[in-house]
Design an enzyme around this catalytic site. Structure first.
Site, PDB file in Angstrom:
ATOM      1  N   GLU A 287       0.723  -1.086  -0.020  1.00 14.76           N
ATOM      2  CA  GLU A 287      -0.151  -0.112  -0.080  1.00 14.76           C
ATOM      3  C   GLU A 287       0.811   1.047  -0.002  1.00 14.76           C
ATOM      4  OE1 GLU A 287      -2.058   1.451   3.457  1.00 14.76           O
ATOM      5  OE2 GLU A 287      -3.914   1.132   2.103  1.00 14.76           O
TER       6      GLU A 287
ATOM      7  N   ASP B 290      -4.420  10.709   8.652  1.00 13.94           N
ATOM      8  CA  ASP B 290      -3.287  10.010   9.281  1.00 13.94           C
ATOM      9  C   ASP B 290      -2.995  10.647  10.577  1.00 13.94           C
ATOM     10  OD1 ASP B 290      -2.718   8.286   7.138  1.00 13.94           O
ATOM     11  OD2 ASP B 290      -2.347   9.947   5.761  1.00 13.94           O
TER      12      ASP B 290
ATOM     13  N   TYR C 179     -10.767  -2.562   3.471  1.00 16.02           N
ATOM     14  CA  TYR C 179      -9.854  -1.965   4.314  1.00 16.02           C
ATOM     15  C   TYR C 179     -10.847  -1.770   5.585  1.00 16.02           C
ATOM     16  CZ  TYR C 179      -5.906   0.760   6.606  1.00 16.02           C
ATOM     17  OH  TYR C 179      -4.890   1.267   7.315  1.00 16.02           O
TER      18      TYR C 179
END
Length: 285
Positions: free
Chosen positions: A54, A65, A180
Site C-alpha cells: 500500500e 493520518d 480495508y
C-alpha cells in the site's frame, strides 16, 4: 505487465489460503524522503516478505493520518514530491515485481485536480491495482467507483470500526480487491493499539455483508497484532505508522528543508527484520 490488475489480489489471497497464511501489507510513503531512497525502502520490504504494497502519495493535508505518517508526508513534500514522481515510482515497482498487488492510498483532492478519469487511468497505466481515497466515505463513492472500474482499477473503501449496517453493506458492495477494515476508531498510529477483543467483532461485522477479503489496519504494529488479526478471521493486516517510524529513526529533517537518510543500510536492515517478523505472524496456527 503479464498479470491483469484485477487478478493480482485474487491470485494472492488464493495462494495464501492454500499455504495457510494471511497477507502482510506494509504501507510506505512514496518519495519519502526522496524517490531513490523510497524505492530502496520498498525493495527491502518486498524482499523481506511483504505480500502486497500500500503506497502513499504525499499530500499537504492528510486528515486521516496520525503523527508518524503525517511526518512522512511532510518529509516527502519538503523533498519536492509530486504526483508525477509518484507515478514514476509505481512504474518502477511494477516493472520489478510484475505479480505483486500494488494498492495506492491517495487523498481525494489529487483525483479532483486531475479529473477522475485521467487520475485513475494514470495510476492504472503506471501499474497500480487499487486506489483507496481515505477521505471519501462509501456514501459518496459512486463517481469514484465508476471512474475506477472504467479504468481497470479496484476501488477500495474503508469499513469503520463501528459502522452502521448501511455503511458496511455499501463498503462490501463497492470495494474490489480487498476491504480495508479499521481495527479501532481514530487516525493512523502505532501508539494506539488495536483492540484485540474487538477484532473478531470488526471482521464478523464486515464479512456479514460478503464482498472482498478483509484486511485490518490502524494500530497494527507488532507481530502479535498481526497474529490476532488473522485469528479473528481477517485475510491479512496493514501496517503503516510503525514503518514510518523506522524511516524517521534514520532520517534527519528540519522542515522545510529536504530530509536526508543518515544510514540507508541500517534502515533497510531494521525494516527487513521487522517485515519478516510481521510476515511470520501471518502463518495460521
Amino acid at each position: 505487465m503479464s498479470t491483469p490488475a484485477t487478478s493480482r489480489y485474487e491470485r494472492l489471497f488464493a495462494s495464501l489460503q492454500e499455504r495457510g497464511e494471511g497477507a502482510f501489507v506494509p504501507f510506505i510513503m512514496l518519495s519519502d524522503p526522496n524517490p531513490d531512497d523510497a524505492l530502496q525502502i520498498i525493495d527491502a520490504a518486498v524482499t523481506a516478505g511483504a505480500d502486497a504494497l500500500e503506497l502513499g502519495v504525499p499530500f499537504s493535508d492528510p486528515v486521516a493520518d496520525g503523527p508518524a505518517i503525517q511526518a512522512a508526508h511532510v518529509r516527502a513534500l519538503d523533498g519536492g514530491a509530486t504526483v508525477d514522481k509518484a507515478l514514476a515510482q509505481v512504474r518502477t515497482i511494477r516493472e520489478r515485481y510484475p505479480d505483486l498487488p500494488i494498492g495506492m492510498l491517495i487523498y481525494a483532492n489529487v483525483a479532483y485536480v486531475r479529473g477522475l478519469s485521467s487520475f485513475y487511468e494514470a495510476f492504472r497505466e503506471a501499474g497500480a491495482d487499487s486506489v483507496l481515497l481515505p477521505d471519501v466515505p462509501v456514501r459518496e463513492s459512486a463517481p469514484f467507483s465508476e471512474a475506477a472500474l472504467a479504468a481497470g482499477v479496484d476501488p477500495i473503501y474503508i469499513a469503520p470500526a463501528k459502522a452502521s449496517p448501511q455503511t458496511l453493506e455499501g463498503v462490501a458492495a463497492q470495494s474490489r480487491g480487498y476491504i480495508y477494515a479499521i481495527s479501532r476508531d481514530g487516525v493512523t498510529g502505532a501508539d494506539k493499539e488495536a483492540s484485540v477483543d474487538g477484532l473478531r467483532e470488526v471482521v464478523d461485522n464486515v464479512q456479514a455483508y460478503g464482498g472482498a477479503p478483509v484486511l485490518l489496519g490502524f494500530g497494527i504494529s507488532t507481530p502479535q497484532h498481526v497474529a490476532d488479526a488473522i485469528a479473528a478471521g481477517a485475510a491479512g493486516a496493514i501496517t503503516g505508522s510503525a514503518i514510518a517510524n523506522i524511516v524517521a529513526k534514520y532520517t534527519e529533517h528540519t522542515h522545510p528543508n529536504p530530509a536526508r537518510i543518515t544510514d540507508i543500510d541500517a534502515l533497510t536492515a531494521e525494516l527487513s527484520s521487522y517485515v519478516a517478523a510481521m510476515k511470520q505472524a501471518t502463518i495460521r496456527a
